[in-house]
Design an enzyme around this catalytic site. Structure first.
Site, PDB file in Angstrom:
ATOM      1  N   ASP A  13       0.872  -1.172   0.000  1.00  0.00           N
ATOM      2  CA  ASP A  13       0.000   0.000   0.000  1.00  0.00           C
ATOM      3  C   ASP A  13       0.914   1.228   0.000  1.00  0.00           C
ATOM      4  OD1 ASP A  13      -2.285   1.622   0.240  1.00  0.00           O
ATOM      5  OD2 ASP A  13      -2.084   1.676   2.414  1.00  0.00           O
ATOM      6  N   GLU A  73      -1.990  -1.493  -5.333  1.00  0.00           N
ATOM      7  CA  GLU A  73      -3.211  -0.843  -5.800  1.00  0.00           C
ATOM      8  C   GLU A  73      -2.918   0.130  -6.929  1.00  0.00           C
ATOM      9  OE1 GLU A  73      -6.478  -0.613  -2.176  1.00  0.00           O
ATOM     10  OE2 GLU A  73      -5.606   1.210  -2.945  1.00  0.00           O
ATOM     11  N   ASP A 147      -2.078   0.791   7.320  1.00  0.00           N
ATOM     12  CA  ASP A 147      -1.351   0.627   6.058  1.00  0.00           C
ATOM     13  C   ASP A 147      -0.971  -0.838   5.823  1.00  0.00           C
ATOM     14  OD1 ASP A 147      -1.068   3.509   5.306  1.00  0.00           O
ATOM     15  OD2 ASP A 147      -0.038   3.562   7.232  1.00  0.00           O
TER      16      ASP A 147
END
Lengths: 172, 172
Positions: A13, A73, A147
């Site tokens: 992330d 992502e 996170d």
């Protein structure tokens, strides 16, 4: 994902201040947590110094945990331009570290991660975090940053959906 | 910029497809071209592969030309989000290479570069390119890409304005 072999997945992330990471093993439908944590950079430090820290730390995570695939992502476009640029600069050095290790990178949208974990693309962040703990045996009581939890969600998303939703290589 | 010593400046025009660079020496108000060129990545190659190429090539340029300072443009916000993200990812690995070489990075807006070169922040790209050739002795007939010319403009901007408009370190 073929169900007849173990695969180790590193989920990331990205962030210019804090980058979460989570490593899971996926073997015949079973998930196991290997490592999770976050790379924190010094607030107020120069951006270039923080990029060095992110790049170096991620190389260390990769060397230590030896993942076979990396999931990340897609940059979330709903941010303001300034924070999107910061995020993308961090993402640049993350992709560099992954490519230097010659690992395949798979990219998922935030909606597809939520959908893979909670079954609903519009799920709230804490629903995702709760499901991550339920899906990974033995981590119910573990201390975990938001996170790191998000990074694990991305890794699990890859375990569950690889070969269907994933894009093998991110192209410009 | 103190006028009593030579300084070697590397200007960089970042791009995810092509990154221009230009190296100039600045000594008591005089400019000299040392090297100019561009780092081209393969169209259609994976983003991560292109980031490795940009990072590696820029490290080679820095090692070969040994600049004392690096000047780079601020990301231009007038782009669409997708191209801004591509640009920022390339910029991330560029800042990484510069910081790894422990060089100071100075950042200028596109307007301040145009203003420093042409005297007018709204100048056209080809006016800037023409002035770059006039300001650098011996390069009137030189083959030069638009990216290299833009990079030289940023380096010259730093030579002319350092200590006044520059931000020494880019902070998030």
């Amino acid at each position: 994902m073929p169900h007849n072999q173990r695969v180790r997945i590193l989920g990331i992330d990205p962030g210019s201040i804090t980058t979460g990471f989570g490593v899971v093993d996926y073997d015949r439908g079973r998930l196991a947590l290997i490592e999770q944590g976050s790379i924190s950079t010094q607030r107020g430090a120069a951006l270039s110094e923080r990029l060095v820290k992110i790049h170096r730390s991620l190389r260390e995570v990769i060397a230590r945990t030896a993942p076979q695939a990396v999931a990340i992502e897609t940059p979330f476009a709903g941010r303001n331009v300034s924070s999107l640029v910061q995020l993308a600069q961090a993402r640049g050095v993350i992709l560099l570290a992954v490519e230097e290790a010659k690992l395949d990178i798979f990219e998922y949208s935030p909606r597809s991660v939520k959908s893979a974990i909670v079954g609903f693309g519009g799920a709230e962040k804490d629903q995702v975090a709760k499901m991550v703990r339920m899906l990974l045996p033995g981590c119910a009581m573990l201390k975990m940053s938001a996170d790191a939890s998000d990074a694990l969600a991305i890794a699990i998303c890859h375990a569950h959906t690889a070969g269907t939703n994933a894009r093998l290589k991110i192209r410009a």
